[in-house]
Design a protein around this motif. Structure first.
Motif, short mmCIF file in Angstrom:
data_model
loop_
_atom_site.label_atom_id
_atom_site.label_comp_id
_atom_site.label_asym_id
_atom_site.label_seq_id
_atom_site.Cartn_x
_atom_site.Cartn_y
_atom_site.Cartn_z
N ALA A 190 -2.60 48.70 104.28
CA ALA A 190 -3.13 49.34 105.49
C ALA A 190 -4.57 48.91 105.79
O ALA A 190 -5.09 49.21 106.87
CB ALA A 190 -3.07 50.85 105.34
N LEU A 191 -5.21 48.20 104.88
CA LEU A 191 -6.58 47.74 105.11
C LEU A 191 -6.55 46.52 106.02
O LEU A 191 -5.89 45.53 105.72
CB LEU A 191 -7.25 47.39 103.77
N ASP A 192 -7.29 46.57 107.10
CA ASP A 192 -7.30 45.48 108.08
C ASP A 192 -7.89 44.22 107.44
O ASP A 192 -9.07 44.21 107.06
CB ASP A 192 -8.15 45.89 109.28
N PRO A 193 -7.11 43.14 107.30
CA PRO A 193 -7.64 41.93 106.65
C PRO A 193 -8.75 41.26 107.44
O PRO A 193 -9.49 40.44 106.90
CB PRO A 193 -6.41 41.02 106.54
N ARG A 194 -8.90 41.61 108.71
CA ARG A 194 -10.03 41.08 109.50
C ARG A 194 -11.34 41.75 109.09
O ARG A 194 -12.42 41.21 109.36
CB ARG A 194 -9.78 41.29 110.99
N LEU B 168 -7.19 36.42 84.51
CA LEU B 168 -7.74 35.83 85.73
C LEU B 168 -6.66 35.18 86.59
O LEU B 168 -6.60 35.41 87.81
CB LEU B 168 -8.84 34.82 85.39
N GLN B 169 -5.83 34.36 85.96
CA GLN B 169 -4.82 33.62 86.73
C GLN B 169 -3.74 34.55 87.27
O GLN B 169 -3.37 34.49 88.44
CB GLN B 169 -4.19 32.55 85.85
N ALA B 170 -3.21 35.42 86.41
CA ALA B 170 -2.12 36.30 86.84
C ALA B 170 -2.57 37.26 87.93
O ALA B 170 -1.81 37.57 88.85
CB ALA B 170 -1.56 37.07 85.64
N SER B 171 -3.81 37.73 87.84
CA SER B 171 -4.31 38.64 88.85
C SER B 171 -4.29 37.99 90.23
O SER B 171 -3.83 38.58 91.22
CB SER B 171 -5.72 39.10 88.50
N ARG B 172 -4.79 36.76 90.30
CA ARG B 172 -4.80 36.06 91.59
C ARG B 172 -3.37 35.87 92.10
O ARG B 172 -3.09 36.12 93.29
CB ARG B 172 -5.51 34.72 91.47
N LEU B 173 -2.47 35.42 91.24
CA LEU B 173 -1.10 35.18 91.66
C LEU B 173 -0.42 36.46 92.14
O LEU B 173 0.30 36.46 93.15
CB LEU B 173 -0.30 34.56 90.51
N MET B 174 -0.64 37.56 91.42
CA MET B 174 -0.04 38.84 91.81
C MET B 174 -0.56 39.32 93.15
O MET B 174 0.22 39.78 94.00
CB MET B 174 -0.32 39.89 90.72
N LEU B 175 -1.85 39.21 93.36
CA LEU B 175 -2.44 39.65 94.62
C LEU B 175 -1.98 38.78 95.79
O LEU B 175 -1.63 39.29 96.86
CB LEU B 175 -3.97 39.64 94.52
N GLU B 176 -1.95 37.48 95.58
CA GLU B 176 -1.53 36.59 96.66
C GLU B 176 -0.06 36.80 97.00
O GLU B 176 0.33 36.73 98.18
CB GLU B 176 -1.82 35.14 96.28
N ALA B 177 0.77 37.08 96.01
CA ALA B 177 2.19 37.33 96.28
C ALA B 177 2.36 38.60 97.09
O ALA B 177 3.21 38.67 97.99
CB ALA B 177 2.95 37.44 94.96
N ARG B 178 1.56 39.61 96.81
CA ARG B 178 1.64 40.88 97.53
C ARG B 178 1.07 40.78 98.94
O ARG B 178 1.61 41.36 99.89
CB ARG B 178 0.88 41.96 96.76
N LEU B 179 -0.05 40.07 99.08
CA LEU B 179 -0.79 40.08 100.33
C LEU B 179 -0.46 38.91 101.24
O LEU B 179 -0.81 38.93 102.43
CB LEU B 179 -2.30 40.08 100.03
N ALA B 180 0.15 37.88 100.69
CA ALA B 180 0.50 36.67 101.46
C ALA B 180 -0.73 36.04 102.10
O ALA B 180 -0.70 35.60 103.25
CB ALA B 180 1.55 37.00 102.52
N ARG B 181 -1.83 36.03 101.36
CA ARG B 181 -3.04 35.33 101.79
C ARG B 181 -3.85 34.96 100.55
O ARG B 181 -3.69 35.56 99.49
CB ARG B 181 -3.86 36.17 102.77
N PRO B 182 -4.75 33.98 100.69
CA PRO B 182 -5.52 33.54 99.52
C PRO B 182 -6.43 34.64 98.97
O PRO B 182 -6.99 35.44 99.74
CB PRO B 182 -6.34 32.36 100.05
N VAL B 183 -6.57 34.68 97.67
CA VAL B 183 -7.51 35.58 96.99
C VAL B 183 -8.42 34.68 96.17
O VAL B 183 -8.02 34.16 95.13
CB VAL B 183 -6.77 36.60 96.11
N GLU B 184 -9.64 34.48 96.63
CA GLU B 184 -10.51 33.46 96.07
C GLU B 184 -11.77 33.99 95.40
O GLU B 184 -12.52 33.23 94.80
CB GLU B 184 -10.92 32.48 97.18
#
Length: 330
Positions: free
Chosen positions: A222-226, A252-268
């Motif tokens: 629900a958080l606006d990605p903009r 470090l690696q799994a956290s990024r992969l999990m977040l990106e899979a959920r959010l469908a956007r880069p987590v950098e």
């Protein structure tokens, strides 16, 4: 001579002096805020700034104080997304005179979504929130939050007995939490299990739920990605410097992969739990993320180490927060 012969009198004098110094400092900060000196001093310093927040809505940062802080910051600084600031640093863009500031929240707490986000949204203020996806998946508190709450359930005598049994150097709650943060993972897990055994009837209070519950995935979505940039805070919030390299890589690696899979956007972007890192942690962070923030107090001055960016801790008292904009360690 009388004070020297009576240590309690000397301690009392030190306490009075300390309170007087604190009062004078707070009074000076209030005058500096009201007169505009605080913002003027901050603008004189050509540096970027990153504000560090954790929970919102409890006694440490009531909602009204958070809103007042955000209004003042928006009036006196150019608030930018953290990823935009990182982009500027990456291309060596000169620091502007318009007092660039990024807002960051650690831990991904439910109160950040329910209490802070509507205020940010109403004011149009961008922010970064660092999440632990493993804790969200398991609806689980950070280990240190649970340990603190359980330690609070023990009487002083019970806590002393438990601390002695663990060979802890102190029975004070915050000293115990600090000691636990220094333990390697497996010993820490054994100590946590012992604490659970010592508090079998533990049930969180409404206040503890409000303080420590993580957001769920619907609340994150629900958080606006903009407006809100999502960063990683590891999978489970361990103290990374206590792990072996395989454990660091996994967190470090799994956290990024999990977040990106959920959010469908880069987590950098990354935030070190407790600010703790060493050469191994930093090296792996550079392989997985574009930049990282610490809990070290400071301004983002040039030359910038983009994997160890310092931040300014928030304060509920606006005069103190305004002062920290040019003296982060105040």
């Amino acid at each position: 001579m009388l004070a020297e012969s009576h240590p309690s009198l000397l301690h009392g004098e030190h306490a009075v002096a300390g309170r007087l110094t604190q009062f004078v400092g707070a009074s000076a900060q209030s005058v500096a805020l009201a007169s505009g000196v605080s913002s003027w001093l901050a603008r004189r310093q050509l540096s970027r700034r990153i504000l560090m927040l954790h929970g919102v809505g409890g006694p440490k940062l009531p909602v009204a104080d958070f809103k007042r802080a955000m209004v003042w910051l928006a009036q006196n600084f150019r608030i930018v997304p953290l990823d935009a600031m990182v982009n500027d640093i990456a291309i060596a863009k000169p620091v502007a005179r318009d007092a660039e500031l990024a807002i960051t929240f650690d831990d991904g707490l439910r109160n950040q979504g329910r209490l802070a986000y509507p205020i940010l949204q109403a004011l149009g203020i961008p922010a970064a929130i660092f999440l632990c996806p493993g804790l969200i998946d398991n609806k689980q508190w950070q280990w240190n939050h649970e340990a603190r709450a359980r330690l609070n359930r023990l009487s002083p005598a019970q806590r002393n007995e438990w601390a002695r049994a663990q060979q802890a150097p102190s029975a004070h709650i915050e000293a115990l939490i600090a000691w636990l943060k220094q333990q390697p993972l497996q010993p820490r897990l054994r100590i946590e299990a012992s604490l659970r055994d010592a508090t079998p009837g533990f049930a969180p209070t409404a206040e503890e739920h409000a303080a420590y519950d993580p957001m769920d995935w619907d609340e994150v979505a629900a958080l606006d990605p903009r407006l809100i940039t999502i960063g990683s805070h590891t999978v489970t919030h361990p103290i990374l410097s206590t792990l072996d390299e395989a454990g660091i890589q996994q967190e470090l690696q799994a956290s990024r992969l999990m977040l990106e899979a959920r959010l469908a956007r880069p987590v950098e972007l990354f935030c070190y739990p407790n600010g703790s890192h060493d050469e191994r942690v930093r090296r792996i962070a550079t392989q997985v993320y574009r930049a990282a923030v610490t809990t070290e107090e400071g301004l983002v001055t040039e030359p910038v180490d983009i994997y160890a960016m310092p931040r300014i801790p928030v304060a509920a008292q606006l005069p103190l927060l305004a002062w920290r904009m040019h003296r982060p360690w105040a």
